[in-house]
Motif scaffolding. Sequence first.
Motif, PDB file in Angstrom:
ATOM      1  N   CYS A  10       0.857  -1.193   0.000  1.00  0.00           N
ATOM      2  CA  CYS A  10       0.000   0.000   0.000  1.00  0.00           C
ATOM      3  C   CYS A  10       0.889   1.237   0.000  1.00  0.00           C
ATOM      4  O   CYS A  10       1.576   1.507   0.991  1.00  0.00           O
ATOM      5  N   PRO A  11       0.912   2.023  -1.074  1.00  0.00           N
ATOM      6  CA  PRO A  11       1.800   3.189  -1.119  1.00  0.00           C
ATOM      7  C   PRO A  11       1.428   4.268  -0.114  1.00  0.00           C
ATOM      8  O   PRO A  11       2.306   4.977   0.390  1.00  0.00           O
ATOM      9  N   PHE A  12       0.150   4.393   0.188  1.00  0.00           N
ATOM     10  CA  PHE A  12      -0.275   5.431   1.140  1.00  0.00           C
ATOM     11  C   PHE A  12       0.120   5.060   2.566  1.00  0.00           C
ATOM     12  O   PHE A  12       0.486   5.929   3.358  1.00  0.00           O
ATOM     13  N   ALA A 166       6.045  11.082  -0.122  1.00  0.00           N
ATOM     14  CA  ALA A 166       4.924  10.632  -0.958  1.00  0.00           C
ATOM     15  C   ALA A 166       5.430  10.047  -2.272  1.00  0.00           C
ATOM     16  O   ALA A 166       4.950   9.003  -2.731  1.00  0.00           O
ATOM     17  N   ALA A 167       6.407  10.722  -2.881  1.00  0.00           N
ATOM     18  CA  ALA A 167       6.955  10.233  -4.142  1.00  0.00           C
ATOM     19  C   ALA A 167       7.666   8.903  -3.965  1.00  0.00           C
ATOM     20  O   ALA A 167       7.460   7.958  -4.744  1.00  0.00           O
ATOM     21  N   ALA A 168       8.510   8.812  -2.947  1.00  0.00           N
ATOM     22  CA  ALA A 168       9.263   7.573  -2.713  1.00  0.00           C
ATOM     23  C   ALA A 168       8.347   6.409  -2.389  1.00  0.00           C
ATOM     24  O   ALA A 168       8.624   5.266  -2.770  1.00  0.00           O
ATOM     25  N   ALA A 169       7.261   6.672  -1.688  1.00  0.00           N
ATOM     26  CA  ALA A 169       6.312   5.604  -1.357  1.00  0.00           C
ATOM     27  C   ALA A 169       5.695   5.024  -2.627  1.00  0.00           C
ATOM     28  O   ALA A 169       5.611   3.799  -2.798  1.00  0.00           O
ATOM     29  N   GLN A 170       5.254   5.893  -3.534  1.00  0.00           N
ATOM     30  CA  GLN A 170       4.654   5.418  -4.784  1.00  0.00           C
ATOM     31  C   GLN A 170       5.688   4.701  -5.652  1.00  0.00           C
ATOM     32  O   GLN A 170       5.434   3.605  -6.181  1.00  0.00           O
TER      33      GLN A 170
END
Length: 223
Positions: A10-12, A166-170
């Motif tokens: 889950c990226p979030f 946020a970018a690194a998670a996605q």
Amino acid sequence: MWQLYQFPLCPFSRKVRLLLGEKGIGYEPVRELPWQRRDEFLDLNPTGQVPVMVDTERGVTLIDSSVICEFFEETVSKNAMLNGTATDRAEIRRLVLWFDNHFFGEITAPLLQERMLKRIVYKQSPDGQVLRSAMKAAVSHLDYIDYLLDHRTWLAGSTMSLADLAAAAQISIADYLGGIDWKGHEEAKGWYLRMKSRPSFRPLLAERMEGIPPPADYDKLDL
């Protein structure tokens, strides 16, 4: 102690976990597979989506990654991730929305659908055309990251911020699912290696989704 309901891809949830790690906030991760629609979880969040953070002792339930991140920004001063002037913070929020909405919608969500959900939930084969479209979109997004980093040290300015998380998670989820080609994107690759090297990132790199192995270089600190 806080409990964070999430699952490895889950990226979030990853965005929240990176922020918690940077701020040194302790929590217990709770594996939750939203497609199972458990009654107990739906009682916490009727939409059935992760992440959800719960502190049972204080009777606090936080829903949605943006809400969770803003809550801890307001309550924990260490390592501010929404920093700088009002203009700086507006740019951070703009990029968080960009990656949460555009990158997720064009890249992460299709990859999750084709390479995770179709495999472990629907028992179907992935659609090659959808995968190719997602990987083509990823190239455009990496071009944009290259552009940002040509003018800044980090994505939103001179210091690391929630935009980078946020970018690194996605990107980390897309990378896990084989959707990222770093060729020709040296600026983006260098930035991502810096992110991967942070202590907050290490627990994420060690996690695996059962039945879905990542590429061999997924957790390496060089590409």
